[in-house]
Scaffold this motif. Sequence first.
Motif, PDB file in Angstrom:
ATOM      1  N   ALA A 132       0.837  -1.205   0.000  1.00 60.64           N
ATOM      2  CA  ALA A 132       0.000   0.000   0.000  1.00 60.64           C
ATOM      3  C   ALA A 132       0.869   1.252   0.000  1.00 60.64           C
ATOM      4  O   ALA A 132       0.558   2.251  -0.655  1.00 60.64           O
ATOM      5  CB  ALA A 132      -0.928  -0.007   1.208  1.00 60.64           C
ATOM      6  N   LEU A 133       1.982   1.198   0.727  1.00 58.70           N
ATOM      7  CA  LEU A 133       2.892   2.337   0.790  1.00 58.70           C
ATOM      8  C   LEU A 133       3.508   2.634  -0.572  1.00 58.70           C
ATOM      9  O   LEU A 133       3.622   3.797  -0.983  1.00 58.70           O
ATOM     10  CB  LEU A 133       3.995   2.072   1.823  1.00 58.70           C
ATOM     11  N   ALA A 134       3.907   1.595  -1.305  1.00 59.13           N
ATOM     12  CA  ALA A 134       4.494   1.798  -2.621  1.00 59.13           C
ATOM     13  C   ALA A 134       3.488   2.454  -3.572  1.00 59.13           C
ATOM     14  O   ALA A 134       3.835   3.368  -4.335  1.00 59.13           O
ATOM     15  CB  ALA A 134       4.960   0.451  -3.194  1.00 59.13           C
ATOM     16  N   ALA A 135       2.234   2.018  -3.522  1.00 55.53           N
ATOM     17  CA  ALA A 135       1.196   2.618  -4.364  1.00 55.53           C
ATOM     18  C   ALA A 135       0.931   4.061  -3.961  1.00 55.53           C
ATOM     19  O   ALA A 135       0.701   4.931  -4.812  1.00 55.53           O
ATOM     20  CB  ALA A 135      -0.085   1.797  -4.259  1.00 55.53           C
ATOM     21  N   CYS A 136       0.977   4.327  -2.678  1.00 53.65           N
ATOM     22  CA  CYS A 136       0.765   5.680  -2.172  1.00 53.65           C
ATOM     23  C   CYS A 136       1.869   6.615  -2.657  1.00 53.65           C
ATOM     24  O   CYS A 136       1.599   7.752  -3.088  1.00 53.65           O
ATOM     25  CB  CYS A 136       0.711   5.657  -0.655  1.00 53.65           C
ATOM     26  N   ARG A 137       3.099   6.155  -2.607  1.00 50.10           N
ATOM     27  CA  ARG A 137       4.226   6.981  -3.059  1.00 50.10           C
ATOM     28  C   ARG A 137       4.124   7.287  -4.555  1.00 50.10           C
ATOM     29  O   ARG A 137       4.424   8.403  -4.988  1.00 50.10           O
ATOM     30  CB  ARG A 137       5.540   6.267  -2.740  1.00 50.10           C
ATOM     31  N   GLU A 138       3.697   6.306  -5.321  1.00 43.91           N
ATOM     32  CA  GLU A 138       3.526   6.519  -6.761  1.00 43.91           C
ATOM     33  C   GLU A 138       2.429   7.556  -7.015  1.00 43.91           C
ATOM     34  O   GLU A 138       2.560   8.430  -7.873  1.00 43.91           O
ATOM     35  CB  GLU A 138       3.193   5.199  -7.442  1.00 43.91           C
ATOM     36  N   TYR A 139       1.353   7.464  -6.258  1.00 42.75           N
ATOM     37  CA  TYR A 139       0.257   8.432  -6.397  1.00 42.75           C
ATOM     38  C   TYR A 139       0.720   9.844  -6.031  1.00 42.75           C
ATOM     39  O   TYR A 139       0.387  10.810  -6.721  1.00 42.75           O
ATOM     40  CB  TYR A 139      -0.922   8.022  -5.519  1.00 42.75           C
ATOM     41  N   ALA A 140       1.482   9.962  -4.967  1.00 36.95           N
ATOM     42  CA  ALA A 140       1.988  11.276  -4.561  1.00 36.95           C
ATOM     43  C   ALA A 140       2.873  11.867  -5.650  1.00 36.95           C
ATOM     44  O   ALA A 140       2.796  13.068  -5.955  1.00 36.95           O
ATOM     45  CB  ALA A 140       2.763  11.167  -3.246  1.00 36.95           C
ATOM     46  N   HIS A 141       3.704  11.019  -6.254  1.00 38.62           N
ATOM     47  CA  HIS A 141       4.609  11.478  -7.311  1.00 38.62           C
ATOM     48  C   HIS A 141       3.831  11.954  -8.537  1.00 38.62           C
ATOM     49  O   HIS A 141       4.158  12.989  -9.138  1.00 38.62           O
ATOM     50  CB  HIS A 141       5.564  10.354  -7.697  1.00 38.62           C
TER      51      HIS A 141
END
Length: 317
Positions: A132-141
């Motif tokens: 979930a964290l990896a997907a969140c970071r991609e979304y933030a980027h």
Amino acid sequence: MELTYGDVKTASDRISGYVRPVALAPGDAVPTTGSGPCELWLALEFMQHTGSFKARGARNFIQAHRDDGTLSDAGVTIASGGNAGLACAWAARGQGVRATVFLPTTAPTVKVERLRGYGADVRLVGTEYAEALAACREYAHSSGALLSHAYDNPCIASGAGTLMMEIHRQLPRLDTVVVAVGGGGLFAGIATAAHHYGVRTIAVEPENCRALHAAIQAGTIVDAPVDSVAADSLGARRATELALYAAQNYDVTSVLVPDEDIIATRQALWHDRRLAVEHAAATALAALTTSTYRPEPGERVCVVLCGANTDPSDLAR
């Protein structure tokens, strides 16, 4: 990386009036190292907004970025097992900010439903927090949203540490504070403030969710297994640098408790006090009720009960 008492004090000033001051209740007798009793108190932080201490860090994080002019028009995003996402959504709604929350598909339904109730855009990804964290970071980027974190951020940790300031205000002669540890945000904040007051900290983790304990043993941050009944709140694979620094430099004792003791303590809190708390909240108290940590006679101890976002249907057995 180090958190300071000044960081916690700044957070306290920033969130004053927006969070609920913690209520304390006397605890029942627990085994001690001698024949006399200790003085036990329970910090009822599960009564906080959103049902956990996370509201403190979330309010501090968003307000700090708003004050600094770094709050994105795209809002804020976070990956969370549940409680941090709830807190982020609550704090964002209170300031008119959009919140996008990523959770693993294993997150309890009660937390997902409450998140949506706070107006968050909820996205379920993977089976572990790391996914979930990896997907969140991609979304933030890709979106430009401000990236928050469930525990690995100085604003989040210092906001959590304000709880210790409130405990000390009510119990100025406290000797020991006992707190459950996941990734270490609450622990880092509590231990930093406790050190300032000359109070020792007992860090409690499930036997198979021991990110901080493993880091202490290794002397550096390492990956740890995530396999516990309390993993929905304490299931971090790695502790934070802030938490490891606090554990290595302050008066901290790290202990582990088995799942069966966590379950039994959670049941006892319901049967004896009618308190419906998460397994994570019961984890801290389990260290005392099962003698993993035995206070000295006369020792003044406060145990943090930190989360109530749980399905209570299994408590009436």
